[in-house]
Design an enzyme around this catalytic site. Structure first.
Site, PDB file in Angstrom:
ATOM      1  CG  ASN A  10      -1.889   1.047   1.486  1.00 20.26           C
ATOM      2  OD1 ASN A  10      -1.875   2.182   0.674  1.00 20.26           O
ATOM      3  ND2 ASN A  10      -2.214   1.503   2.519  1.00 20.26           N
ATOM      4  CD1 TRP A  11       3.620   1.269  -2.846  1.00 23.93           C
ATOM      5  CD2 TRP A  11       3.429   2.514  -4.837  1.00 23.93           C
ATOM      6  NE1 TRP A  11       4.611   0.936  -3.841  1.00 23.93           N
ATOM      7  CE2 TRP A  11       4.547   1.266  -5.007  1.00 23.93           C
ATOM      8  CE3 TRP A  11       3.070   3.163  -5.972  1.00 23.93           C
ATOM      9  CZ2 TRP A  11       5.269   1.473  -6.142  1.00 23.93           C
ATOM     10  CZ3 TRP A  11       3.833   2.997  -7.049  1.00 23.93           C
ATOM     11  CH2 TRP A  11       4.741   2.022  -7.170  1.00 23.93           C
ATOM     12  CE  LYS A  12      -0.068   3.253   4.788  1.00 24.46           C
ATOM     13  NZ  LYS A  12       0.092   3.326   6.105  1.00 24.46           N
ATOM     14  CG  HIS A  96      -5.798   1.849   5.411  1.00 23.90           C
ATOM     15  ND1 HIS A  96      -5.313   2.943   6.108  1.00 23.90           N
ATOM     16  CD2 HIS A  96      -4.719   1.095   5.150  1.00 23.90           C
ATOM     17  CE1 HIS A  96      -3.785   2.602   6.545  1.00 23.90           C
ATOM     18  NE2 HIS A  96      -3.427   1.224   6.038  1.00 23.90           N
ATOM     19  CD  GLU A  98      -2.710   5.700   6.790  1.00 25.27           C
ATOM     20  OE1 GLU A  98      -2.634   5.540   5.557  1.00 25.27           O
ATOM     21  OE2 GLU A  98      -1.706   5.020   7.465  1.00 25.27           O
ATOM     22  CD  GLU A 167      -3.091  -2.426   7.289  1.00 22.02           C
ATOM     23  OE1 GLU A 167      -2.198  -2.690   6.814  1.00 22.02           O
ATOM     24  OE2 GLU A 167      -3.400  -1.099   7.530  1.00 22.02           O
ATOM     25  N   GLY A 173       3.011   2.512  10.832  1.00 26.26           N
ATOM     26  CA  GLY A 173       3.987   3.520  10.471  1.00 26.26           C
ATOM     27  C   GLY A 173       4.829   3.823  11.678  1.00 26.26           C
ATOM     28  CB  SER A 212       5.747  -1.485  11.722  1.00 22.60           C
ATOM     29  OG  SER A 212       5.447  -0.325  12.145  1.00 22.60           O
TER      30      SER A 212
HETATM   31  P1  13P Z   1       3.455   0.476   7.480  1.00 17.58           P
HETATM   32  O1  13P Z   1       3.835  -0.686   6.811  1.00 17.58           O
HETATM   33  O2  13P Z   1       4.050   1.784   6.865  1.00 17.58           O
HETATM   34  O3  13P Z   1       3.419   0.633   8.772  1.00 17.58           O
HETATM   35  O4  13P Z   1       1.706   0.793   7.035  1.00 17.58           O
HETATM   36  C1  13P Z   1       1.160  -0.243   7.096  1.00 17.58           C
HETATM   37  C2  13P Z   1      -0.444  -0.153   6.347  1.00 17.58           C
HETATM   38  O5  13P Z   1      -1.129   0.902   6.990  1.00 17.58           O
HETATM   39  C3  13P Z   1      -0.391  -0.806   5.187  1.00 17.58           C
HETATM   40  O6  13P Z   1      -1.729  -0.757   4.790  1.00 17.58           O
END
Ligand code: 13P
Length: 255
Positions: A10-12, A96, A98, A167, A173, A212
């Site tokens: 997931n590149w966000k 997600h 976020e 998650e 993160g 992470s």
């Molecule tokens: P990180 O791997 O940067 O912690 O992010 C996880 C995530 O939200 C994947 O969707």
């Protein structure tokens, strides 16, 4: 062994179309011939055409990070599942944390999105997970069960087109992944909930871990019996590190 492990990135909100092309120039040769795991990258919407083109004829699938539930209309700034399919996406991540916490998405809206995406033939990765406060209050299972039941309401018969990503919000993160045994405990719980929703199809769902994930913890996480893949944020942005995680998945599949 049932379904293949799903190793998803997931590149966000990272990378331009040009950076997307550069990523795949490096990444594709590193994962060529890997077929024991499913490889998925979910770039920002604007990068999807470049990503689809750059992965033509490879074993890499492309997905989106979100979509709206309507098919078309006056919804400024939104993207529909029909558009994602037409652009070459096979998957969409929904719910997600976020989206839930920064953009205020509620389970009811997420559920509408899940229904709509499935109707258009996208596979759905539904994300669930508790905050630190919820974990410390002993609410992890309650929160996860509620997110699952509300998110999957009305599509219990389509579990074979759905994957779940667990998650924990406190692990995203932060560089602090869940301990493999703690993640395993929640994954086993998620399968027990799915089993109640649809005993025939629950085992087809891959429950991914996200938060992470790095090359140095992926093996331990993926070795847990109920962790059927990973959803990787930061470590999916570099071809080298994401390819390493893909190869760990491949190695474990061959055991
Ligand atoms: P990180 O791997 O940067 O912690 O992010 C996880 C995530 O939200 C994947 O969707």
């Amino acid at each position: 062994m049932g379904e293949k492990l799903l190793i998803a990135g997931n590149w966000k909100m990272h990378k331009t179309p040009q950076q997307t092309v550069e990523f795949f120039q490096e990444f594709n040769p590193k994962v060529e011939g890997i077929d024991e795991v499913e490889i998925l990258i979910c770039p920002p919407f604007i990068d999807i055409p470049a990503a689809v083109e750059a992965t033509q004829g490879t074993n890499i699938k492309i997905g989106a990070q979100n979509c709206f539930y309507e098919k078309e209309g006056a919804f400024t700034g939104e993207i529909s599942p029909i558009m994602l399919r037409a652009a070459g996406c096979q998957y969409v991540i929904l719910g997600h944390s976020e989206r839930r916490h920064i953009f205020g998405e509620k389970d009811e809206v997420i559920n509408k999105k899940v229904i709509s995406a499935l109707e258009e033939g996208l596979r759905v990765i539904l994300c669930v997970g508790e905050t630190l406060q919820e974990r410390e209050s002993g609410l992890t299972f309650t929160v996860v069960e509620s997110q699952l039941k509300l998110g999957l309401s009305g599509v219990e018969d389509k579990l074979d087109q759905i994957d779940i990503a667990y998650e924990p919000v406190w692990a995203i993160g932060t560089g602090v992944a869940a301990k493999p045994e703690d993640a395993q405990e929640v994954h086993a719980f998620i399968y027990s909930v799915l089993n109640k929703l649809n005993p025939e199809k629950a085992s087809k769902v891959r429950v991914l871990y996200g938060g992470s994930v790095k090359p140095n913890n992926a093996e331990q996480l993926l070795s847990q019996p109920d962790i059927k893949g990973v959803l990787v944020g930061g470590a999916s942005l570099k071809p080298e590190t994401f390819a390493e995680i893909v190869k760990i998945g491949q190695r474990l599949s061959n055991k």
